[in-house]
Design an enzyme around this catalytic site. Structure first.
Site, short mmCIF file in Angstrom:
data_model
loop_
_atom_site.label_atom_id
_atom_site.label_comp_id
_atom_site.label_asym_id
_atom_site.label_seq_id
_atom_site.Cartn_x
_atom_site.Cartn_y
_atom_site.Cartn_z
CG ASN A 10 128.05 116.43 40.08
OD1 ASN A 10 129.15 116.11 39.64
ND2 ASN A 10 126.95 115.77 39.78
CD1 TRP A 11 132.87 121.44 40.01
CD2 TRP A 11 134.98 120.82 39.54
NE1 TRP A 11 133.71 122.27 40.70
CE2 TRP A 11 135.02 121.91 40.43
CE3 TRP A 11 136.19 120.27 39.11
CZ2 TRP A 11 136.21 122.46 40.89
CZ3 TRP A 11 137.38 120.80 39.57
CH2 TRP A 11 137.39 121.89 40.45
CE LYS A 12 125.68 117.06 36.74
NZ LYS A 12 124.35 117.07 36.15
CG HIS A 96 124.49 112.04 39.54
ND1 HIS A 96 123.95 112.09 38.28
CD2 HIS A 96 124.41 113.30 40.04
CE1 HIS A 96 123.55 113.34 38.03
NE2 HIS A 96 123.82 114.09 39.08
CD GLU A 98 124.26 113.63 34.90
OE1 GLU A 98 125.47 113.72 35.21
OE2 GLU A 98 123.50 114.62 34.86
CD GLU A 169 121.18 115.42 42.25
OE1 GLU A 169 121.63 116.56 42.34
OE2 GLU A 169 121.66 114.57 41.50
N GLY A 175 119.76 119.59 35.04
CA GLY A 175 120.29 120.16 33.81
C GLY A 175 119.24 120.70 32.86
CB SER A 215 117.53 123.32 37.40
OG SER A 215 117.68 122.50 36.26
N GLY A 236 125.01 121.14 39.79
CA GLY A 236 125.82 120.89 38.61
C GLY A 236 126.19 122.19 37.92
N GLY A 237 125.39 122.59 36.94
CA GLY A 237 125.70 123.74 36.08
C GLY A 237 126.14 124.99 36.83
P1 PGA Z 1 122.21 120.67 37.68
O1 PGA Z 1 122.80 119.24 38.12
O2 PGA Z 1 122.39 121.61 38.83
O3 PGA Z 1 123.04 121.07 36.47
O4 PGA Z 1 120.77 120.46 37.35
C1 PGA Z 1 122.58 118.74 39.42
C2 PGA Z 1 123.18 117.37 39.56
O5 PGA Z 1 123.17 116.60 38.59
O6 PGA Z 1 123.68 117.01 40.63
#
Ligand code: PGA
Length: 260
Positions: A10-12, A96, A98, A169, A175, A215, A236-237
């Site tokens: 997930n590049w966001k 998601h 967010e 999640e 994050g 994470s 994500g990260g």
């Molecule tokens: P993260 O994000 O790996 O940076 O914690 C995961 C996500 O939001 O899908």
């Protein structure tokens, strides 16, 4: 029947078109070696057409991080499933945290998006999860099960387990570097699978893939992936660099039984 593990990036809100091209060019030859694992990249709308074009002859799934459930019309700023399919999308993240938190997506909206994706032939990765406050108050399951139930109510009756993916999640793990323990992942994901069995039958529950997200890093992925009900990760990260994402893909590949 063994479920095929999935490792999803997930590049966001990251990467220009040039950066997306460089990433995809580096990823494709390496992902080709990851037999037995579904590798997916969920990219910004601006990069989708190009990433999907580059990935066209590969097994890599190109997708987006959101879309709207109507197909066309006066919905300023939105993008529909047919538009995404037109430029090569094969999947979409739906709900998601967010989007739920920052863009006020309700359980209803998330459920309608998940159903529309399934109908349109776009693989939805539906995210569910609780906040730290909800977990501390003993409300993890109430929150997650409510989110899952609402999605299942909206899906077409004949939806098969291969047509949708869930991702547990926990919001406090996203994050933050504060990943859920393998036991916490198994507990939540195992219960989601049981609930899906109750709602849609054991064939569906056996087939549907449920990922963990929050994470996930090269140094914790193996323990998470070793859990019985965990079918992969939404990352994500650690997905922003090909090198670390491929370490995660490789960890998922290690869980695939070899033919010998
Ligand atoms: P993260 O994000 O790996 O940076 O914690 C995961 C996500 O939001 O899908």
């Amino acid at each position: 029947m063994a479920r095929k593990p999935m490792m999803a990036a997930n590049w966001k809100m990251n990467k220009t078109l040039r950066e997306a091209q460089e990433y995809t060019a580096a990823l494709l030859p390496r992902a080709a070696d990851a037999e037995g694992v579904d590798v997916a990249v969920f990219v910004p709308f601006t990069c989708l057409h190009e990433v999907a074009r580059m990935a066209e002859d590969s097994a890599v799934i190109a997708g987006v991080q959101n879309f709207y459930f109507e197909d066309s019309g006066a919905f300023t700023g939105e993008v529909s499933a047919p538009m995404l399919l037109d430029v090569g999308a094969r999947g979409a993240i739906v709900g998601h945290s967010e989007r739920r938190e920052l863009f006020c997506e309700t359980d209803d909206v998330v459920a309608r998006k998940a159903a529309r994706a399934v109908e349109a032939g776009l693989l939805p990765i539906v995210c569910v999860g609780e906040t730290k406050e909800e977990r501390d108050a003993g409300g993890m399951w109430e929150k997650c099960s409510g989110q899952v139930r609402r999605v299942m109510e909206e899906l077409p009756d004949d939806t098969g387990g291969e047509s949708i993916v869930f991702a547990y999640e926990p919001i406090w793990a996203i994050g933050t570097g504060d990943t859920a323990t393998p036991d916490d992942c198994q507990d939540a994901i195992g219960r989601i699978r049981e609930l899906l069995e109750e709602l849609q039958g054991d064939g569906f529950a056996e087939e549907v893939r449920i990922l963990y997200g929050g994470s996930v890093k090269p140094d914790n992925v193996a323990d998470t992936m070793a859990q019985e009900d965990v079918d992969g990760a939404l990352v994500g990260g650690a997905s922003l660099e090909v090198e670390s994402f491929m370490e995660l893909v490789e960890a998922a590949r290690q869980t695939v039984p070899s033919d010998e």
